[in-house]
Write an enzyme that holds these catalytic residues in place. Sequence first.
Site, PDB file in Angstrom:
ATOM      1  N   SER A 185       0.854  -1.194   0.000  1.00 39.82           N
ATOM      2  CA  SER A 185       0.000   0.000   0.000  1.00 39.82           C
ATOM      3  C   SER A 185       0.881   1.233   0.000  1.00 39.82           C
ATOM      4  O   SER A 185       2.018   1.199   0.500  1.00 39.82           O
ATOM      5  CB  SER A 185      -0.893   0.008   1.246  1.00 39.82           C
ATOM      6  OG  SER A 185      -1.537   1.263   1.394  1.00 39.82           O
TER       7      SER A 185
ATOM      8  N   TYR B 119      -0.863  -0.992  10.381  1.00 40.20           N
ATOM      9  CA  TYR B 119      -1.059  -1.301   8.971  1.00 40.20           C
ATOM     10  C   TYR B 119       0.096  -0.758   8.122  1.00 40.20           C
ATOM     11  O   TYR B 119       0.617  -1.455   7.239  1.00 40.20           O
ATOM     12  CB  TYR B 119      -2.382  -0.694   8.511  1.00 40.20           C
ATOM     13  CG  TYR B 119      -2.811  -1.055   7.114  1.00 40.20           C
ATOM     14  CD1 TYR B 119      -3.313  -2.308   6.818  1.00 40.20           C
ATOM     15  CD2 TYR B 119      -2.748  -0.107   6.091  1.00 40.20           C
ATOM     16  CE1 TYR B 119      -3.738  -2.632   5.527  1.00 40.20           C
ATOM     17  CE2 TYR B 119      -3.169  -0.414   4.809  1.00 40.20           C
ATOM     18  CZ  TYR B 119      -3.655  -1.680   4.534  1.00 40.20           C
ATOM     19  OH  TYR B 119      -4.072  -1.990   3.252  1.00 40.20           O
TER      20      TYR B 119
ATOM     21  N   LYS C 155       2.722  -2.921   5.862  1.00 39.91           N
ATOM     22  CA  LYS C 155       2.831  -2.697   4.428  1.00 39.91           C
ATOM     23  C   LYS C 155       4.235  -2.248   4.026  1.00 39.91           C
ATOM     24  O   LYS C 155       4.708  -2.557   2.926  1.00 39.91           O
ATOM     25  CB  LYS C 155       1.786  -1.671   3.978  1.00 39.91           C
ATOM     26  CG  LYS C 155       0.348  -2.172   4.087  1.00 39.91           C
ATOM     27  CD  LYS C 155       0.114  -3.424   3.260  1.00 39.91           C
ATOM     28  CE  LYS C 155      -1.352  -3.843   3.235  1.00 39.91           C
ATOM     29  NZ  LYS C 155      -1.582  -5.062   2.410  1.00 39.91           N
TER      30      LYS C 155
END
Length: 249
Positions: free
Chosen positions: A142, A155, A159
């Site tokens: 991401s 997160y 990523k």
Amino acid sequence: MINFQGKIAIVTGSTRGIGRAIAETLAKNDCSVVISSRNNEAVQSTVNELKSLGYQVSGYAADISNIDEAKALVNFAVEKYGKVDILINNAGITKDGLLMRMKVEDWDEVLHVNLTGIFNMCQAILRPMMKNRYGRIINISSIVGQMGNAGQINYSAAKAGILGFTKSLAREISSRGITVNAIAPGYIETDMTQAMSETAKETLTLQIPLGRIGSGEDVAHLSAFLASDLASYITGQVVNVDGGLVMQG
């Protein structure tokens, strides 16, 4: 034209969103695809839908954060089809919150699914791919792994970890005919963006040079290219699909 006749793919997290778009795009181009997520009902529903369209798909429910279930998923595909040519690591979760209030278990779960899950799947798939001296591994990261994002410490860390993982694995196995690349999507139409207010969507869209939120198909088209023989000389790369958003960071 890309054609995957005779190729076998596993796509994790492929019952909805980006993963579903990737699985369907591969299947449209004659790839046999194993649909997978943790939810068996969702897996079977997706398999039935895609089969009704004439695609060659099968399903296997697995929690890829568990090494034994990741191995079982790979074994299922190998036993059913005799090999696995393509692995798309898309499965992921979010447990958002500011660091000051983030629970340790929310940190652990996101890292375990989003990063350890890729470790588990890649470790399980390497022996079959090395035996065939062929493979395409694509890890879905991401842009928040590059830019960061407030409220997504866990997160973003996971990523970002995928990027280093991808480059390191590419160096380890390139001599075996296996390429490893990562895709870093920006804001894509998913369940999360659909829940946003129109005002929030408009504000978000203004930040994107191309002036629109992306679709799952935008990511799927790049995935298909990287999974094809057209990309046989591309490995260890991170490609953004973000409408130019990272340029603004």
